[in-house]
Write an enzyme that holds these catalytic residues in place. Structure first.
Site, PDB file in Angstrom:
ATOM      1  N   ARG A 131       0.845  -1.219   0.000  1.00  0.00           N
ATOM      2  CA  ARG A 131       0.000   0.000   0.000  1.00  0.00           C
ATOM      3  C   ARG A 131       0.871   1.256   0.000  1.00  0.00           C
ATOM      4  O   ARG A 131       0.587   2.224  -0.685  1.00  0.00           O
ATOM      5  CB  ARG A 131      -0.969   0.029   1.185  1.00  0.00           C
ATOM      6  CG  ARG A 131      -1.754   1.331   1.212  1.00  0.00           C
ATOM      7  CD  ARG A 131      -2.931   1.431   2.181  1.00  0.00           C
ATOM      8  NE  ARG A 131      -2.931   0.515   3.269  1.00  0.00           N
ATOM      9  CZ  ARG A 131      -2.262   0.678   4.436  1.00  0.00           C
ATOM     10  NH1 ARG A 131      -1.536   1.758   4.637  1.00  0.00           N
ATOM     11  NH2 ARG A 131      -2.319  -0.239   5.365  1.00  0.00           N
TER      12      ARG A 131
ATOM     13  N   TYR B  46     -14.696  17.007 -16.264  1.00  0.00           N
ATOM     14  CA  TYR B  46     -15.127  15.601 -16.347  1.00  0.00           C
ATOM     15  C   TYR B  46     -16.288  15.368 -15.363  1.00  0.00           C
ATOM     16  O   TYR B  46     -16.247  15.848 -14.218  1.00  0.00           O
ATOM     17  CB  TYR B  46     -13.930  14.710 -16.018  1.00  0.00           C
ATOM     18  CG  TYR B  46     -14.249  13.241 -15.988  1.00  0.00           C
ATOM     19  CD1 TYR B  46     -14.468  12.532 -17.162  1.00  0.00           C
ATOM     20  CD2 TYR B  46     -14.346  12.560 -14.778  1.00  0.00           C
ATOM     21  CE1 TYR B  46     -14.765  11.193 -17.132  1.00  0.00           C
ATOM     22  CE2 TYR B  46     -14.639  11.213 -14.743  1.00  0.00           C
ATOM     23  CZ  TYR B  46     -14.852  10.530 -15.928  1.00  0.00           C
ATOM     24  OH  TYR B  46     -15.155   9.205 -15.890  1.00  0.00           O
TER      25      TYR B  46
ATOM     26  N   ASP C 257      -5.574  18.730 -15.112  1.00  0.00           N
ATOM     27  CA  ASP C 257      -5.946  17.391 -15.580  1.00  0.00           C
ATOM     28  C   ASP C 257      -5.501  17.285 -17.037  1.00  0.00           C
ATOM     29  O   ASP C 257      -6.064  17.939 -17.916  1.00  0.00           O
ATOM     30  CB  ASP C 257      -7.459  17.200 -15.430  1.00  0.00           C
ATOM     31  CG  ASP C 257      -7.910  15.780 -15.769  1.00  0.00           C
ATOM     32  OD1 ASP C 257      -7.252  15.132 -16.616  1.00  0.00           O
ATOM     33  OD2 ASP C 257      -8.923  15.326 -15.215  1.00  0.00           O
TER      34      ASP C 257
ATOM     35  N   LYS D 226      -6.972   6.162 -19.605  1.00  0.00           N
ATOM     36  CA  LYS D 226      -7.214   6.631 -20.968  1.00  0.00           C
ATOM     37  C   LYS D 226      -5.952   6.437 -21.821  1.00  0.00           C
ATOM     38  O   LYS D 226      -5.471   5.331 -21.940  1.00  0.00           O
ATOM     39  CB  LYS D 226      -7.705   8.081 -20.928  1.00  0.00           C
ATOM     40  CG  LYS D 226      -8.769   8.347 -19.844  1.00  0.00           C
ATOM     41  CD  LYS D 226     -10.090   7.641 -20.090  1.00  0.00           C
ATOM     42  CE  LYS D 226     -11.037   7.646 -18.896  1.00  0.00           C
ATOM     43  NZ  LYS D 226     -11.268   8.917 -18.249  1.00  0.00           N
TER      44      LYS D 226
HETATM   45  C1  LIG Z   1     -11.802   9.453 -17.086  1.00  0.00           C
HETATM   46  C2  LIG Z   1     -11.402  10.779 -16.597  1.00  0.00           C
HETATM   47  C3  LIG Z   1     -11.255  11.039 -15.221  1.00  0.00           C
HETATM   48  C4  LIG Z   1     -11.559   9.988 -14.178  1.00  0.00           C
HETATM   49  O1  LIG Z   1     -10.694   8.905 -14.250  1.00  0.00           O
HETATM   50  P1  LIG Z   1     -11.078   7.398 -13.815  1.00  0.00           P
HETATM   51  O2  LIG Z   1      -9.846   6.641 -14.094  1.00  0.00           O
HETATM   52  O3  LIG Z   1     -12.255   6.975 -14.627  1.00  0.00           O
HETATM   53  O4  LIG Z   1     -11.451   7.445 -12.363  1.00  0.00           O
HETATM   54  C5  LIG Z   1     -10.828  12.293 -14.842  1.00  0.00           C
HETATM   55  N1  LIG Z   1     -10.585  13.268 -15.760  1.00  0.00           N
HETATM   56  C6  LIG Z   1     -10.732  13.061 -17.084  1.00  0.00           C
HETATM   57  C7  LIG Z   1     -10.444  14.163 -18.037  1.00  0.00           C
HETATM   58  C8  LIG Z   1     -11.145  11.820 -17.548  1.00  0.00           C
HETATM   59  O5  LIG Z   1     -11.297  11.622 -18.862  1.00  0.00           O
END
Ligand SMILES: *Cc1c(COP(=O)(O)O)cnc(C)c1O
Length: 388
Positions: A49, A102, A174, A199
């Site tokens: 962890r 998001y 982000d 992603k």
């Molecule tokens: C998918 C996404 C998230 C969240 O991520 P998860 O891995 O699904 O928890 C946050 N910001 C953006 C821009 C995203 O596309």
């Protein structure tokens, strides 16, 4: 040594690091715990962890790619955002987030602020007056998401970082849509970069993961402490898979973008499309900023359908090479209807405020041959025109 290029860092991190058998690719360490060499001698890793060799290598690859000093790999992108909030926000602190962020980010901050954990204000960050008014409230943290999801709006990272610094706020970006291949926010003044590694970073739609990368070692240590405290960290197997995905990041991002530019050219001539949203288009409001701060325009795009809602549903149903699914950035092409899928948790009022209509469709262009993708879109548009 000069800093290596992104594609090289992505391929080489951890290669030939195994000292036991000289495995070229670093092995996977699934063990939950590690022995103490002697009484009172704490090893580099003691319990997974708090730390693990596979997660450590992935963190190194990610902070080097983003020009940071440290990172915490989390079990998803949402928990990366949650870790950032848990580490830096107290009940009286304000976070400024984009009004079209998001959907899950919106839900997370909104729900936690309703519980009194911290305060949040969602702002159209391309509106200078609205942004200045929000910054005047002296936020602790400003979150940017550029290009945004799903309308690929672009804001000026360098400029907002300067404005935020002037009021003593930290800035997190982000960077999920572009990855460090096309944008490096820490070099533009940001303090943190967030990714949903689910992603493009992993890129194969088979791992859920996230990361917070920080510009300073001190912040990275605070994040690591909290990551362990709240149990937000990623697993060894997911870390192994994600590092494997990263190896091809440079090559993948290039093909994603080349194909999306070809598809854009096709979409421009399509009568069933009203507006196309992509930063490469000269009429896109963020085009000049994108040219200045990005190394590429990226591949995420969305468009406003020009027909009826029933016609839109029919069109989507006729596609063979675009799966109707959430998420993005994988090798396979996807089509998403944000209002009923990724962004449905926002509710009608917030959707309208963010400019996300029920006729908006978002494409994630995969690595199939672009000519096949264009042929598929074309046959579905043709059928949708004939039928209605
Ligand atoms: C998918 C996404 C998230 C969240 O991520 P998860 O891995 O699904 O928890 C946050 N910001 C953006 C821009 C995203 O596309």
């Amino acid at each position: 040594m000069t800093k290596r290029k992104s594609a090289t860092i992505a391929v080489r991190t951890g290669i030939e690091s195994d000292t036991q058998y000289h495995a070229v690719v670093p092995p996977i360490y699934l063990s939950t715990n590690y022995g103490f060499p002697a009484f009172g001698e704490v090893p580099q890793y003691d319990y997974t962890r708090s730390g693990n060799p596979n997660r450590g290598l992935l963190e190194k690859a990610l902070y080097e790619l983003e020009s940071g000093e440290g990172a915490v790999v989390t079990n998803c992108g949402t928990s990366a955002l949650n870790l950032l909030a848990s580490t830096f926000l107290s009940p009286n602190d304000l976070i400024i987030a984009p009004h079209d962020c998001y959907g899950g980010t919106y839900r997370l901050f909104n729900t936690r602020s309703n519980k009194g954990d911290f305060k949040v204000q969602f702002v159209d960050q391309s509106d200078q007056q609205a942004l200045a008014a929000a910054l005047a409230k002296k936020p602790k943290l400003v979150l940017l998401e550029t290009p945004s999801n799903p309308l690929v709006r672009v804001v000026d990272i360098e400029q907002i970082c300067q404005q935020a610094k002037a009021v003593g706020a930290l800035v997190a970006v982000d960077n999920t849509f572009l990855t460090p291949i096309y944008q490096q926010p820490l070099t533009l003044g940001a303090d943190f970069v967030i990714h949903s590694t689910t992603k493009f970073i992993n890129g194969h739609s088979d791992v859920i993961g996230g990361v917070v990368i920080s510009k300073t070692k001190a912040h990275a240590e605070e994040l690591a402490w909290w990551g362990n405290c709240i149990g937000a960290t990623g697993t060894p197997f997911d870390s192994y898979m994600t590092l494997r995905g990263i190896r091809t990041l440079g090559a993948r991002m290039r093909v994603h973008e080349e194909s999306s530019l070809q598809i854009l050219d096709y979409l421009k001539s399509q009568s069933l499309i009203k507006t196309i949203y992509h930063p490469s288009l000269p009429e896109h409001p963020g085009h000049e900023i994108a040219k200045k701060q990005q190394f590429g325009f990226g591949s995420m795009l969305s468009f406003e359908f020009a027909g009826s809602f029933d016609q839109l549903k029919f069109f989507v149903g006729e596609l063979k090479l675009f799966s109707l699914a959430e998420s993005l950035g994988g090798v396979e092409s996807l089509i998403c209807h944000p209002a009923s899928m990724t962004h449905r948790a926002m509710g009608e009022a917030a959707l309208a405020e963010a400019g996300i209509s029920h006729l908006l469709l978002r494409l994630s262009i995969g690595l199939e041959d672009a000519s096949d993708l264009i042929a598929d879109l074309d046959q579905a548009f043709t059928k949708a025109k004939e039928k209605f």
